[in-house]
Structure formats: C-alpha cells, structure tokens
Scaffold this active site. Structure first.
Site, PDB file in Angstrom:
ATOM      1  N   CYS A 147       0.828  -1.208   0.000  1.00  0.00           N
ATOM      2  CA  CYS A 147       0.000   0.000   0.000  1.00  0.00           C
ATOM      3  C   CYS A 147       0.862   1.258   0.000  1.00  0.00           C
ATOM      4  CB  CYS A 147      -0.923   0.027   1.219  1.00  0.00           C
ATOM      5  SG  CYS A 147      -2.331  -1.093   1.139  1.00  0.00           S
ATOM      6  N   CYS A 153      -4.950   1.727   4.738  1.00  0.00           N
ATOM      7  CA  CYS A 153      -3.825   1.579   3.815  1.00  0.00           C
ATOM      8  C   CYS A 153      -2.712   2.582   4.091  1.00  0.00           C
ATOM      9  CB  CYS A 153      -4.297   1.726   2.373  1.00  0.00           C
ATOM     10  SG  CYS A 153      -4.998   3.337   2.008  1.00  0.00           S
ATOM     11  N   CYS A 180      -7.471  -6.876  -3.401  1.00  0.00           N
ATOM     12  CA  CYS A 180      -7.705  -6.559  -1.989  1.00  0.00           C
ATOM     13  C   CYS A 180      -9.129  -6.103  -1.700  1.00  0.00           C
ATOM     14  CB  CYS A 180      -6.728  -5.473  -1.540  1.00  0.00           C
ATOM     15  SG  CYS A 180      -5.000  -5.952  -1.703  1.00  0.00           S
TER      16      CYS A 180
END
Length: 199
Positions: free
Chosen positions: A75, A185, A160
């Site tokens: 991320c 994230c 995700c």
C-alpha cells in the site's frame, strides 16, 4: 460528486488519481467516462518503479496476503508514496471520506490537519449518507463505478477488494483476510490535533 462539482463549476482545483497498477477494469472505465463527460484529463500518479520492482522481486506479486507488514508495504509503494508526490506544494487536500464508511472516521472533523503530509484535509462529504450520495449521483447523471451496484461499497485494488455480504460492515470488503483493527492503507492515517484548523 466532488469531481462533478469542481469540473461543472470550473473551479481552480487540480484533480488527480492514484493508479496502483492493480485497479479494477470498471475503475479505469469510470475514469475514462469522467474525462469524456467533462472534457478533462485527470492527472494520474503511479508507483515509483525503483520501489515497486525490488519489492515484487523479493516478495512476489501477491505477498500482501501473507502478512500485514507486506500488505502495508505494498500500500505504501502503490498509494502512499504517490500521494505524497501528488500533494506536494498544495495547501488543501479535498477528500471523499464519509463517516459511515468506517468506525475510525466517526469522530473526524470536516477540516483536519494531516501531519504526515503537512496539509489541511477537507472532507465535504463526511456526513453524507449512502442514500444521499446515490440520489445526487442519479440526479446529476454523474459517472460512477458500476461495482457499487454489485455490493462493492469501498473499492480499492482488485486483489484486496470484495463485495460485502448482507449485514457486514462497510469496510468488510477491504483486506478481508485481516483483523478489522488493521484495515487502513495509510492514506488517511493522521494525527488528530486539538487545535482548530482555519482555512
């Protein structure tokens, strides 16, 4: 909605998006539809290849499933670092955060200081409900991601993100293999200060 308001009124605000390289086809389609509808070219920021390539070579393309550490590193490379470049030199970051999307966002203020990016964040849609948001989109005929009609409440990278099931929390479809307390994230992890922010 925010993009519509900015472009419809020709406001002097720069619009950008983060292309992680792992987005849904539908996300690219709505991006393209937005460019066509408003006769604009949304600027995109991409992961730095000097960070991404060694990470994937060392850990593999799907290592984010293996540990929270790997997922957060992915991320960071695909979203957080490009965001820092996108925000550099700007005074205010206008976001689409909404309080009902996460328990962690219930106590946010419409204006807040983002210490990590040294910028004021403004959340104009913070207290909008899903029903209000959808009604406005339909009324103004705004391009939107069709995945929202398939149970995808919060849409991120394809590997995700999944649709939520009836009765599940809004964030259940993001990083569903992780504990609920870890589901950020890094884009919106800020220090909440007691000082009042004045634009």
């Amino acid at each position: 909605m925010i993009t519509h308001h900015i472009l419809q009124n020709q406001l002097p605000i720069t619009i950008f998006t983060l292309d992680t390289g792992r987005l849904f086809t539908e996300t690219y389609s709505v991006w393209n539809s937005t460019n066509l509808r408003y006769q604009t070219q949304i600027k995109a920021y991409y992961p730095d290849h000097s960070l991404l390539e060694p990470f994937i070579e060392k850990n593999g393309p799907n290592s984010f499933y293996e540990s929270v550490e790997n997922r957060k590193a992915c991320c960071y490379i695909r979203k957080v670092e490009p965001l820092k470049r996108a925000l550099a030199g700007n005074a205010i970051w206008v976001t689409g955060l909404r309080a009902e999307h996460s328990a962690a966002r219930q106590d946010l203020s419409a204006l807040e200081w983002d210490e990590a990016n040294q910028i004021i964040k403004y959340h104009p849609l913070l207290y909008w409900t899903t029903e209000q948001t959808r009604a406005y989109i339909d009324e103004q005929n705004i391009p939107y991601n069709p995945l929202h009609d398939q149970g995808f409440v919060s849409i991120g990278c394809l590997p995700c993100t999944r649709a939520i099931r009836p009765g599940e929390d809004f964030r259940a479809g993001r990083w569903w293999w992780e504990d609920n307390s870890k589901k950020e994230c890094g884009l919106h992890e800020t220090q909440h200060l007691d000082t009042e922010v004045k634009a």
